[in-house]
Design a protein around this motif. Sequence first.
Motif, PDB file in Angstrom:
ATOM      1  N   LYS A   1       0.819  -1.209   0.000  1.00  0.00           N
ATOM      2  CA  LYS A   1       0.000   0.000   0.000  1.00  0.00           C
ATOM      3  C   LYS A   1       0.858   1.266   0.000  1.00  0.00           C
ATOM      4  CE  LYS A   1      -3.970  -1.980  -0.191  1.00  0.00           C
ATOM      5  NZ  LYS A   1      -4.812  -1.828  -1.399  1.00  0.00           N
TER       6      LYS A   1
ATOM      7  N   VAL B   1      -6.603   4.189  -2.027  1.00  0.00           N
ATOM      8  CA  VAL B   1      -5.500   3.418  -1.469  1.00  0.00           C
ATOM      9  C   VAL B   1      -5.312   3.718   0.020  1.00  0.00           C
ATOM     10  CG1 VAL B   1      -3.013   2.985  -1.550  1.00  0.00           C
ATOM     11  CG2 VAL B   1      -4.292   3.245  -3.679  1.00  0.00           C
TER      12      VAL B   1
ATOM     13  N   GLU C   1       2.191   1.866  -3.399  1.00  0.00           N
ATOM     14  CA  GLU C   1       1.178   2.417  -4.306  1.00  0.00           C
ATOM     15  C   GLU C   1       1.028   3.918  -4.101  1.00  0.00           C
ATOM     16  OE1 GLU C   1      -2.481   0.310  -3.843  1.00  0.00           O
ATOM     17  OE2 GLU C   1      -1.621  -1.628  -4.371  1.00  0.00           O
TER      18      GLU C   1
END
Length: 206
Positions: free
Chosen positions: A37, A65, A40
């Motif tokens: 995460k 996200v 990202e």
Amino acid sequence: MVRQPAMMLVPALALLVSWAPFAQAQEGPAVRHLKKKQGEVVRLMKDEPASPKAKETREQELERVISSLLDYEELSRRALIDHWEKRKKKEREEFVSLLRQLVENSYKTNVRRTLDYSVKYEKEEPKESGVVVKTVARSRANRRSKAVSIDYAMQNKGGAWVVYDITTDGVSLVDNYYSQFNKIIAKEGWNGLIQRMKDRVKEETS
């Protein structure tokens, strides 16, 4: 809104989940999820939009996200542990929504400031119903600067790992909020807290 440093609703979150996760780690499921995460988020932040439409799309993806990583409801419940059960469902929902906006705004601002940081994921330790992922962050630009320890309290919720508290150099995000919110509620009541949060959101988005 009275602006006093001790009463800021969103403390400095530069040491949240802002660093690029490049270091080798001892990986359990929570560590893998956290690294994925954070990777990202960093990728999205480094991608400069070519148009207003592209920027809007990127912001929506960032919110998705970040929301899939941070458990705003659990963070809110723990920060308002003395008041949570006393509030009606709509009041809780409004509070969680406002806190989400404040955390997201601060998070994105601080990601931009800390893109040159690298993180070492040290270990994943059992804690209550979940785990604590221990990390150490260092600035690539200033090698002499002191390393920062960041511990992520995580739990598995609906089959996915989420963060509900972050402790930076021994200072807990939940405890920080708990102290600030209780002070404001004691002086200005619930409505005073909500108005402060609304003012802060408006200020940050104007």
